[in-house]
Design a protein around this motif. Structure first.
Motif, PDB file in Angstrom:
ATOM      1  N   VAL A 176       0.848  -1.199   0.000  1.00  0.00           N
ATOM      2  CA  VAL A 176       0.000   0.000   0.000  1.00  0.00           C
ATOM      3  C   VAL A 176       0.881   1.245   0.000  1.00  0.00           C
ATOM      4  CG1 VAL A 176      -1.637   1.341   1.395  1.00  0.00           C
ATOM      5  CG2 VAL A 176      -2.011  -1.119   1.036  1.00  0.00           C
ATOM      6  N   ASP A 177       1.933   1.242   0.802  1.00  0.00           N
ATOM      7  CA  ASP A 177       2.849   2.375   0.859  1.00  0.00           C
ATOM      8  C   ASP A 177       3.509   2.622  -0.496  1.00  0.00           C
ATOM      9  OD1 ASP A 177       4.501   4.377   2.390  1.00  0.00           O
ATOM     10  OD2 ASP A 177       6.097   3.033   1.683  1.00  0.00           O
ATOM     11  N   ALA A 178       3.927   1.558  -1.171  1.00  0.00           N
ATOM     12  CA  ALA A 178       4.582   1.708  -2.474  1.00  0.00           C
ATOM     13  C   ALA A 178       3.624   2.309  -3.502  1.00  0.00           C
ATOM     14  CB  ALA A 178       5.103   0.358  -2.958  1.00  0.00           C
ATOM     15  N   PHE A 179       2.379   1.845  -3.500  1.00  0.00           N
ATOM     16  CA  PHE A 179       1.409   2.400  -4.440  1.00  0.00           C
ATOM     17  C   PHE A 179       1.033   3.840  -4.073  1.00  0.00           C
ATOM     18  CE2 PHE A 179       0.799  -2.098  -5.501  1.00  0.00           C
ATOM     19  CZ  PHE A 179       0.942  -2.011  -6.873  1.00  0.00           C
ATOM     20  N   ALA A 180       0.937   4.134  -2.792  1.00  0.00           N
ATOM     21  CA  ALA A 180       0.641   5.509  -2.370  1.00  0.00           C
ATOM     22  C   ALA A 180       1.768   6.448  -2.807  1.00  0.00           C
ATOM     23  CB  ALA A 180       0.432   5.575  -0.860  1.00  0.00           C
ATOM     24  N   ARG A 181       3.015   5.986  -2.725  1.00  0.00           N
ATOM     25  CA  ARG A 181       4.136   6.809  -3.184  1.00  0.00           C
ATOM     26  C   ARG A 181       4.045   7.066  -4.690  1.00  0.00           C
ATOM     27  NH1 ARG A 181       8.552   3.717  -2.128  1.00  0.00           N
ATOM     28  NH2 ARG A 181       7.609   2.414  -0.552  1.00  0.00           N
ATOM     29  N   LEU A 182       3.600   6.045  -5.456  1.00  0.00           N
ATOM     30  CA  LEU A 182       3.402   6.256  -6.896  1.00  0.00           C
ATOM     31  C   LEU A 182       2.349   7.341  -7.149  1.00  0.00           C
ATOM     32  CD1 LEU A 182       3.399   2.728  -8.613  1.00  0.00           C
ATOM     33  CD2 LEU A 182       5.036   4.581  -8.923  1.00  0.00           C
ATOM     34  N   VAL A 183       1.268   7.304  -6.388  1.00  0.00           N
ATOM     35  CA  VAL A 183       0.211   8.313  -6.520  1.00  0.00           C
ATOM     36  C   VAL A 183       0.770   9.696  -6.188  1.00  0.00           C
ATOM     37  CG1 VAL A 183      -1.978   9.147  -5.549  1.00  0.00           C
ATOM     38  CG2 VAL A 183      -1.699   6.712  -6.096  1.00  0.00           C
ATOM     39  N   GLU A 184       1.504   9.776  -5.083  1.00  0.00           N
ATOM     40  CA  GLU A 184       2.089  11.067  -4.692  1.00  0.00           C
ATOM     41  C   GLU A 184       3.057  11.576  -5.751  1.00  0.00           C
ATOM     42  OE1 GLU A 184       2.973  11.616  -0.228  1.00  0.00           O
ATOM     43  OE2 GLU A 184       3.182   9.454  -0.611  1.00  0.00           O
TER      44      GLU A 184
END
Length: 180
Positions: free
Chosen positions: A113-121
């Motif tokens: 989830v953190d990795a995908f959230a970083r992609l979004v950011e």
């Protein structure tokens, strides 16, 4: 790993014993334990492989996308949805079975989830922010919303169309980040 990919998707992680895994893979229990400490460790390896592959697909799509926020959003979400749904077993392991495993894979799931959230950011970092809310928390909300859409796709008797999933996820992204 191939046997687990299928069995963990259906009948599911909780219903799959080591004996069944070994029988399906045509290996001994001893051979299994030489590779993995237990079925949870095998699920973690599968989950991390699926996540790693999907992160690569999304990163490539973002790299090739038009340099507009909407272009990046649409490309990234479409790449993720299409890659994840291309094999229902992958979608099921990433979004249903990892949750059913209980606390065992909480850390692995949170890293994903953190990795995908970083992609979004990162995908939205070059564009003016919308509401004065924490962009990190908004990114986490967008990721969570997409996960729930994919769970609906997996479990619904009236499965939504992929284009509809993408359109809704893009809408959620823009509304959440105040960009549309």
């Amino acid at each position: 790993m191939t046997a687990a990919y299928t069995l963990y998707a259906k009948p599911g992680f909780t219903a799959t014993t080591i004996e069944r895994l070994c029988s399906e893979a045509r290996i001994s229990n001893r051979a299994f334990y030489e590779c993995f400490g237990g079925r949870e460790e095998l699920l973690q390896a599968l989950h991390e492989r699926c996540v790693g592959e999907s992160l690569s697909v999304v990163a490539k799509a973002l790299q090739d996308a038009p340099n507009t926020l909407d272009g990046r959003v649409r490309a990234g979400i479409r790449a993720y949805v299409e890659f994840t749904t291309a094999d229902w077993r992958r979608a099921r392991i990433m979004h249903v079975e990892v949750r059913r495993s209980g606390d065992v894979l909480t850390l692995s799931r949170q890293r994903a989830v953190d990795a995908f959230a970083r992609l979004v950011e990162d995908a939205s970092a070059d564009f003016p922010p919308g509401p004065r809310l924490n962009r990190r928390l908004l990114a986490l909300g967008v990721v969570g919303g997409l996960q729930e859409l994919l769970i609906e796709w997996l479990l619904s008797e009236d499965q939504p169309d992929i284009d509809e999933l993408v359109a809704v996820a893009v809408h959620i992204f823009h509304r959440s980040l105040g960009t549309g």
